[in-house]
Write an enzyme that holds these catalytic residues in place. Structure first.
Site, mmCIF file in Angstrom:
data_model
loop_
_atom_site.group_PDB
_atom_site.id
_atom_site.type_symbol
_atom_site.label_atom_id
_atom_site.label_comp_id
_atom_site.label_asym_id
_atom_site.label_seq_id
_atom_site.Cartn_x
_atom_site.Cartn_y
_atom_site.Cartn_z
ATOM 1 N N LYS A 54 0.842 -1.204 0.000
ATOM 2 C CA LYS A 54 0.000 0.000 0.000
ATOM 3 C C LYS A 54 0.877 1.255 0.000
ATOM 4 O O LYS A 54 0.645 2.193 -0.777
ATOM 5 C CB LYS A 54 -0.930 -0.004 1.219
ATOM 6 C CG LYS A 54 -2.039 -1.046 1.116
ATOM 7 C CD LYS A 54 -2.783 -1.230 2.426
ATOM 8 C CE LYS A 54 -3.738 -2.414 2.332
ATOM 9 N NZ LYS A 54 -4.306 -2.803 3.625
ATOM 10 N N GLN A 98 -3.966 -1.262 9.941
ATOM 11 C CA GLN A 98 -3.924 -2.609 9.367
ATOM 12 C C GLN A 98 -4.521 -3.626 10.345
ATOM 13 O O GLN A 98 -4.164 -3.668 11.515
ATOM 14 C CB GLN A 98 -2.471 -2.976 9.019
ATOM 15 C CG GLN A 98 -2.323 -4.299 8.304
ATOM 16 C CD GLN A 98 -3.035 -4.347 6.941
ATOM 17 O OE1 GLN A 98 -2.980 -3.392 6.173
ATOM 18 N NE2 GLN A 98 -3.721 -5.442 6.660
ATOM 19 N N ASP A 124 -10.249 3.396 4.541
ATOM 20 C CA ASP A 124 -10.740 2.010 4.530
ATOM 21 C C ASP A 124 -12.264 1.952 4.428
ATOM 22 O O ASP A 124 -12.825 0.889 4.157
ATOM 23 C CB ASP A 124 -10.310 1.296 5.816
ATOM 24 C CG ASP A 124 -9.122 0.381 5.604
ATOM 25 O OD1 ASP A 124 -8.927 -0.061 4.452
ATOM 26 O OD2 ASP A 124 -8.404 0.107 6.582
#
Ligand code: NDP
Length: 311
Positions: A54, A98, A124
């Site tokens: 990412k 994460q 997200d």
């Protein structure tokens, strides 16, 4: 029939390239690039890879990507304090925590930490505010994996209006937002889960079938209507030789990979589905790269939205 391969890697490259003018415009206007902060607690090997990908992707396309590490022994309060600091830092437009957080943080840690992220920086799309906006079909930061699947269906011109879409899996990060994105494209949507009765029969009525289960090769050919589009979200690493032999024929590329590396990646969809489906995403090279492209897109979108309505 051999299913048409829906090439997530190629589409992801195109989608990422399309974002570059937006990154340049933002950077020119604001004197800094869009910024993504990634929080990693502990050292889960899979998470290390995801996080690296990412950050490398956003950096490759002119954004700032920075990793913030917490030790595996960190408390949930330490994670919350870091998120709060990043919420206040104007150089970061996106914050991504994460998953999974270390078990020691407690059962409700993920929900508490995800809820603490400023909704304007929630790349997200997990925050209840963004989920609520998605439900109401208002512009929002949407979870990257289902967003990538929807983008793929759009770009490939797969018809959805009036079609029956079946999603296997009802998680907050994949199944539910996926179902909403399909609904907003005028599909008639069925969500299936572990308590669904006669799952293969329900799935066989699908024009578009999305598998987000986490079980290698679970969706077999008898789940699939001939010609249907199948999106395989699952990513499972198989290290068991007997399993590999059961799933893949002798002489196949996966068998060769297993012999070389000792493990192979497989989705939730059985290899036999290729002979029945009309179109199919491969694993790897399907949904995974699109997810990463959507992290970049959400970072740019968050930056633009924040600049328009500073918080
Ligand atoms: P979860 O474990 O949160 O959810 C799995 C879902 O599958 C649940 O709703 C569960 O039902 C359902 N399920 C489990 N067993 C069965 C069964 N026998 N029959 C029908 N339904 C079943 O997983 P996620 O949604 O987080 O992820 C799903 C998969 O997608 C995983 O393989 C994951 O690695 C992959 N993934 C891939 C990403 C990518 O970028 N490509 C990103 C995110 C995830 P119930 O609710 O009843 O328990």
């Amino acid at each position: 029939m051999t299913a048409r391969r829906l090439d997530g890697t190629a589409w992801a490259a195109r989608l990422r390239a399309e974002l570059e003018p937006r990154v340049e415009r933002f950077t020119d206007l604001h004197g800094r690039p869009p910024g993504l902060a990634v929080v990693l607690a502990g050292s889960n090997p899979a998470s290390e890879i995801y996080v690296r990908n990412k950050i490398a992707t956003v950096a490759q396309h002119g954004c700032r990507g920075e990793l913030f590490r917490l030790p595996g022994t960190a408390s949930v309060d330490e994670a919350l304090a870091l998120v709060e600091r990043l919420n206040q830092d104007d150089d970061f437009d996106g914050i991504l925590v994460q998953s999974p957080l270390p078990e020691g943080m407690g059962e409700d840690a993920e929900q508490r930490v995800f809820d603490a992220v400023d909704p304007a920086k929630d790349v997200d799309g997990f925050h209840p505010v963004n989920v609520g906006r998605l439900v109401q079909k208002r512009p929002a930061l949407v979870a990257c994996t289902p967003l990538g699947c929807a983008e793929l269906l759009d770009r490939e011109g797969i018809p959805l209006r009036g079609k029956h879409a079946v999603v296997i899996g009802r998680s907050d990060i994949v199944g539910k937002p996926m179902a909403l994105l399909l609904l907003h494209r005028d599909a008639t949507v069925t969500i299936c889960h572990s308590r669904t009765v006669d799952l293969p029969a329900v799935c066989r009525t699908a024009d578009v079938l999305v598998a987000a289960i986490g079980r290698p090769g679970f969706v077999t050919a008898d789940f699939v209507k001939p010609g249907a589009t199948v999106i395989d979200v699952g990513i499972n690493r198989l290290a068991d030789e007997a399993e590999v032999q059961r799933l893949f024929p002798e002489g196949s590329a996966k068998r060769r990979q297993f012999a070389e590396k000792g493990s192979v990646l497989i989705g939730d969809v059985h290899p036999d589905v290729e002979a029945v489906a009309g179109a199919l995403t491969p694993v790897p090279g399907g949904v995974g790269p699109l997810t990463i492209a959507m992290v970049l897109r959400n970072t740019v979108t968050a930056a633009e939205l924040r600049a328009r309505a500073p918080i």
